[in-house]
Write a protein that holds these residues in place. Structure first.
Motif, PDB file in Angstrom:
ATOM      1  N   GLY A  98      -1.082   2.865   7.897  1.00  0.00           N
ATOM      2  CA  GLY A  98       0.061   3.296   7.597  1.00  0.00           C
ATOM      3  C   GLY A  98       1.320   2.621   8.329  1.00  0.00           C
ATOM      4  N   LEU A  99       2.322   2.008   7.488  1.00  0.00           N
ATOM      5  CA  LEU A  99       3.188   1.254   8.132  1.00  0.00           C
ATOM      6  C   LEU A  99       4.537   2.076   7.941  1.00  0.00           C
ATOM      7  CD1 LEU A  99       4.592  -1.252   9.556  1.00  0.00           C
ATOM      8  CD2 LEU A  99       4.860  -1.983   6.998  1.00  0.00           C
ATOM      9  N   SER A 100       5.300   2.689   8.880  1.00  0.00           N
ATOM     10  CA  SER A 100       6.321   3.653   8.722  1.00  0.00           C
ATOM     11  C   SER A 100       7.574   2.919   8.253  1.00  0.00           C
ATOM     12  CB  SER A 100       6.742   4.014  10.158  1.00  0.00           C
ATOM     13  OG  SER A 100       8.001   4.948   9.905  1.00  0.00           O
ATOM     14  N   ARG A 101       8.273   3.657   7.167  1.00  0.00           N
ATOM     15  CA  ARG A 101       9.406   3.049   6.762  1.00  0.00           C
ATOM     16  C   ARG A 101      10.833   2.958   7.586  1.00  0.00           C
ATOM     17  NH1 ARG A 101      12.032   7.440   2.730  1.00  0.00           N
ATOM     18  NH2 ARG A 101      13.528   5.955   2.475  1.00  0.00           N
ATOM     19  N   ALA A 102      10.460   3.237   8.961  1.00  0.00           N
ATOM     20  CA  ALA A 102      11.456   3.039   9.981  1.00  0.00           C
ATOM     21  C   ALA A 102      11.077   1.875  10.705  1.00  0.00           C
ATOM     22  CB  ALA A 102      11.327   4.395  11.021  1.00  0.00           C
ATOM     23  N   VAL A 103      10.001   1.139  10.421  1.00  0.00           N
ATOM     24  CA  VAL A 103       9.944  -0.097  11.070  1.00  0.00           C
ATOM     25  C   VAL A 103      10.710  -1.145  10.776  1.00  0.00           C
ATOM     26  CG1 VAL A 103       8.134  -1.974  11.379  1.00  0.00           C
ATOM     27  CG2 VAL A 103       7.359   0.367  11.667  1.00  0.00           C
ATOM     28  N   VAL A 104      11.533  -2.200  11.255  1.00  0.00           N
ATOM     29  CA  VAL A 104      12.292  -2.933  10.882  1.00  0.00           C
ATOM     30  C   VAL A 104      11.998  -4.426  11.672  1.00  0.00           C
ATOM     31  CG1 VAL A 104      14.139  -1.585  10.041  1.00  0.00           C
ATOM     32  CG2 VAL A 104      13.913  -2.400  12.801  1.00  0.00           C
ATOM     33  N   GLY A 105      12.500  -5.471  11.354  1.00  0.00           N
ATOM     34  CA  GLY A 105      12.399  -6.730  12.085  1.00  0.00           C
ATOM     35  C   GLY A 105      11.658  -7.885  11.256  1.00  0.00           C
ATOM     36  N   GLY A 106      11.990  -7.686   9.939  1.00  0.00           N
ATOM     37  CA  GLY A 106      11.469  -8.854   9.060  1.00  0.00           C
ATOM     38  C   GLY A 106      11.316  -8.459   7.677  1.00  0.00           C
ATOM     39  N   THR A 107      10.973  -9.251   6.856  1.00  0.00           N
ATOM     40  CA  THR A 107      10.785  -8.929   5.411  1.00  0.00           C
ATOM     41  C   THR A 107       9.634  -7.906   5.085  1.00  0.00           C
ATOM     42  OG1 THR A 107       9.304 -10.608   4.960  1.00  0.00           O
ATOM     43  CG2 THR A 107      11.543 -11.239   4.866  1.00  0.00           C
ATOM     44  N   LEU A 108       9.549  -7.203   4.164  1.00  0.00           N
ATOM     45  CA  LEU A 108       8.563  -6.271   4.109  1.00  0.00           C
ATOM     46  C   LEU A 108       7.440  -6.781   3.827  1.00  0.00           C
ATOM     47  CD1 LEU A 108       7.843  -3.243   4.112  1.00  0.00           C
ATOM     48  CD2 LEU A 108       8.659  -3.166   1.634  1.00  0.00           C
ATOM     49  N   SER A 109       7.535  -7.893   3.205  1.00  0.00           N
ATOM     50  CA  SER A 109       6.089  -8.708   2.978  1.00  0.00           C
ATOM     51  C   SER A 109       5.447  -9.022   4.342  1.00  0.00           C
ATOM     52  CB  SER A 109       6.302  -9.807   2.373  1.00  0.00           C
ATOM     53  OG  SER A 109       5.263 -10.571   2.292  1.00  0.00           O
ATOM     54  N   ALA A 110       6.310  -9.561   5.454  1.00  0.00           N
ATOM     55  CA  ALA A 110       5.688 -10.000   6.569  1.00  0.00           C
ATOM     56  C   ALA A 110       5.369  -8.660   7.436  1.00  0.00           C
ATOM     57  CB  ALA A 110       6.985 -10.727   7.345  1.00  0.00           C
ATOM     58  N   LEU A 111       5.925  -7.667   7.348  1.00  0.00           N
ATOM     59  CA  LEU A 111       5.675  -6.481   7.999  1.00  0.00           C
ATOM     60  C   LEU A 111       4.272  -6.003   7.558  1.00  0.00           C
ATOM     61  CD1 LEU A 111       9.006  -4.594   8.366  1.00  0.00           C
ATOM     62  CD2 LEU A 111       8.020  -5.830  10.220  1.00  0.00           C
ATOM     63  N   LEU A 112       4.325  -5.985   6.236  1.00  0.00           N
ATOM     64  CA  LEU A 112       2.876  -5.297   5.662  1.00  0.00           C
ATOM     65  C   LEU A 112       1.800  -6.109   6.138  1.00  0.00           C
ATOM     66  CD1 LEU A 112       4.007  -4.194   2.285  1.00  0.00           C
ATOM     67  CD2 LEU A 112       2.818  -2.651   3.895  1.00  0.00           C
ATOM     68  N   GLN A 113       1.995  -7.368   6.292  1.00  0.00           N
ATOM     69  CA  GLN A 113       0.588  -8.234   6.558  1.00  0.00           C
ATOM     70  C   GLN A 113       0.509  -8.392   7.960  1.00  0.00           C
ATOM     71  OE1 GLN A 113       0.636 -12.059   4.529  1.00  0.00           O
ATOM     72  NE2 GLN A 113       2.547 -11.414   3.095  1.00  0.00           N
ATOM     73  N   ASP A 114       1.200  -7.815   8.928  1.00  0.00           N
ATOM     74  CA  ASP A 114       1.114  -7.964  10.174  1.00  0.00           C
ATOM     75  C   ASP A 114       0.558  -6.594  11.037  1.00  0.00           C
ATOM     76  OD1 ASP A 114       3.069  -8.729  13.307  1.00  0.00           O
ATOM     77  OD2 ASP A 114       1.247  -7.886  13.186  1.00  0.00           O
ATOM     78  N   PRO A 115      -0.824  -6.479  11.238  1.00  0.00           N
ATOM     79  CA  PRO A 115      -1.320  -5.123  11.788  1.00  0.00           C
ATOM     80  C   PRO A 115      -0.725  -4.591  13.015  1.00  0.00           C
ATOM     81  CG  PRO A 115      -2.913  -7.204  12.094  1.00  0.00           C
ATOM     82  CD  PRO A 115      -1.597  -7.636  11.156  1.00  0.00           C
ATOM     83  N   ARG A 116      -0.093  -5.471  13.637  1.00  0.00           N
ATOM     84  CA  ARG A 116       0.439  -4.834  15.186  1.00  0.00           C
ATOM     85  C   ARG A 116       1.667  -3.896  14.609  1.00  0.00           C
ATOM     86  NH1 ARG A 116       1.809 -10.628  17.459  1.00  0.00           N
ATOM     87  NH2 ARG A 116       2.581 -10.728  15.388  1.00  0.00           N
ATOM     88  N   ARG A 117       2.309  -4.050  13.660  1.00  0.00           N
ATOM     89  CA  ARG A 117       3.106  -3.233  13.068  1.00  0.00           C
ATOM     90  C   ARG A 117       2.841  -1.704  12.534  1.00  0.00           C
ATOM     91  NH1 ARG A 117       8.303  -4.764  14.191  1.00  0.00           N
ATOM     92  NH2 ARG A 117       8.468  -7.245  14.115  1.00  0.00           N
ATOM     93  N   TYR A 118       1.577  -1.490  12.280  1.00  0.00           N
ATOM     94  CA  TYR A 118       1.193  -0.144  11.687  1.00  0.00           C
ATOM     95  C   TYR A 118       0.832   0.659  13.202  1.00  0.00           C
ATOM     96  CZ  TYR A 118       0.245  -2.401   7.361  1.00  0.00           C
ATOM     97  OH  TYR A 118       0.262  -3.031   6.135  1.00  0.00           O
ATOM     98  N   THR A 119       1.173   2.044  12.549  1.00  0.00           N
ATOM     99  CA  THR A 119       1.002   3.040  13.645  1.00  0.00           C
ATOM    100  C   THR A 119      -0.121   4.085  13.438  1.00  0.00           C
ATOM    101  OG1 THR A 119       2.551   4.528  12.352  1.00  0.00           O
ATOM    102  CG2 THR A 119       3.447   2.867  14.132  1.00  0.00           C
ATOM    103  N   SER A 120      -0.645   3.838  12.346  1.00  0.00           N
ATOM    104  CA  SER A 120      -1.804   4.868  12.053  1.00  0.00           C
ATOM    105  C   SER A 120      -2.887   3.925  11.143  1.00  0.00           C
ATOM    106  CB  SER A 120      -1.330   5.867  11.078  1.00  0.00           C
ATOM    107  OG  SER A 120      -0.377   6.752  11.634  1.00  0.00           O
ATOM    108  N   TRP A 121      -4.094   4.391  11.401  1.00  0.00           N
ATOM    109  CA  TRP A 121      -5.226   3.570  11.076  1.00  0.00           C
ATOM    110  C   TRP A 121      -6.356   4.778  10.617  1.00  0.00           C
ATOM    111  CZ3 TRP A 121      -4.888  -1.290   9.797  1.00  0.00           C
ATOM    112  CH2 TRP A 121      -3.876  -2.221  10.421  1.00  0.00           C
ATOM    113  N   GLY A 122      -7.110   4.247   9.519  1.00  0.00           N
ATOM    114  CA  GLY A 122      -8.480   5.299   9.259  1.00  0.00           C
ATOM    115  C   GLY A 122      -9.484   4.731  10.034  1.00  0.00           C
ATOM    116  N   GLN A 123     -10.763   5.284   9.775  1.00  0.00           N
ATOM    117  CA  GLN A 123     -11.807   4.648  10.704  1.00  0.00           C
ATOM    118  C   GLN A 123     -12.653   3.365   9.755  1.00  0.00           C
ATOM    119  OE1 GLN A 123     -11.683   7.093   8.355  1.00  0.00           O
ATOM    120  NE2 GLN A 123     -13.661   6.726   7.192  1.00  0.00           N
ATOM    121  N   GLY A 124     -12.107   3.320   8.562  1.00  0.00           N
ATOM    122  CA  GLY A 124     -12.678   2.248   7.987  1.00  0.00           C
ATOM    123  C   GLY A 124     -14.065   2.657   7.124  1.00  0.00           C
ATOM    124  N   THR A 125     -14.459   1.817   6.015  1.00  0.00           N
ATOM    125  CA  THR A 125     -15.491   2.026   5.055  1.00  0.00           C
ATOM    126  C   THR A 125     -16.199   0.583   4.960  1.00  0.00           C
ATOM    127  OG1 THR A 125     -16.185   2.853   3.144  1.00  0.00           O
ATOM    128  CG2 THR A 125     -14.050   1.892   2.936  1.00  0.00           C
TER     129      THR A 125
END
Length: 131
Positions: A98-125
Motif C-alpha cells: 500500500g502506497l499512501s496518497r499522501a506520499v509525494v516526491g516524484g511522479t506517481l509512476s516512479a513512486l509506485l515502482q519504488d518499494p521504499r515508498r510503501y508503508t504497508s505490505w502483505g505476507q506474500g503468496t
C-alpha cells in the motif's frame, strides 16, 4: 495504515493462469495506491504492477505487459492481479503493498515502482510456474 492479505498463489504449468487477490482491512483502503511486487530467492523485490486510488490508471513492468492485468474493487477492499501466459521466470513470492496518497516526491509512476515508498505490505503468496 491498511492491513493487506494476499491469496490465490499456487503451482501451474507454463502457459497457465492464476488470479491473485490482495484484501485490505480498514476504512482507508481507497486512500492507498496498490502495487504488486515479487521476490525470488536471492533477488531484490521487483515491481510487477500498480494501480491508482480509483483504479483509473495502471502501470506494468515490461516483463508482464500484455500478460498480467491489475484491477481493484474499492467496495470489496480488494485488488486483483490476473496472470495469464505464465512463464517459469514468473516464479516468486508475490506481495502487495500500500502506497499512501499522501506520499509525494516524484511522479506517481516512479513512486509506485519504488518499494521504499510503501508503508504497508502483505505476507506474500507463492507462485510457482513449472516448465
Amino acid at each position: 495504515q491498511v492491513q493487506l492479505v494476499e491469496s490465490g498463489g499456487g503451482t501451474v504449468q507454463a502457459g497457465g493462469s492464476l488470479r491473485l487477490s490482495c484484501a485490505a482491512s480498514g476504512r482507508t483502503f481507497s486512500s492507498y495506491h496498490i502495487g504488486w511486487f515479487r521476490q525470488a530467492p536471492g533477488k531484490e523485490r521487483e515491481f510487477v504492477a500498480g494501480i491508482t486510488l480509483s483504479g483509473a490508471t495502471t502501470y506494468y513492468a515490461d516483463s508482464v505487459k500484455g500478460r498480467f492485468t491489475i484491477s481493484r474493487d474499492n467496495a470489496k477492499n480488494t485488488v486483483y492481479l490476473q496472470m495469464n501466459s505464465l512463464k517459469p521466470e514468473d516464479t516468486a513470492v508475490h506481495i502487495c503493498g500500500g502506497l499512501s496518497r499522501a506520499v509525494v516526491g516524484g511522479t506517481l509512476s516512479a513512486l509506485l515502482q519504488d518499494p521504499r515508498r510503501y508503508t504497508s505490505w502483505g505476507q506474500g503468496t507463492q507462485v510457482t510456474v513449472s516448465s
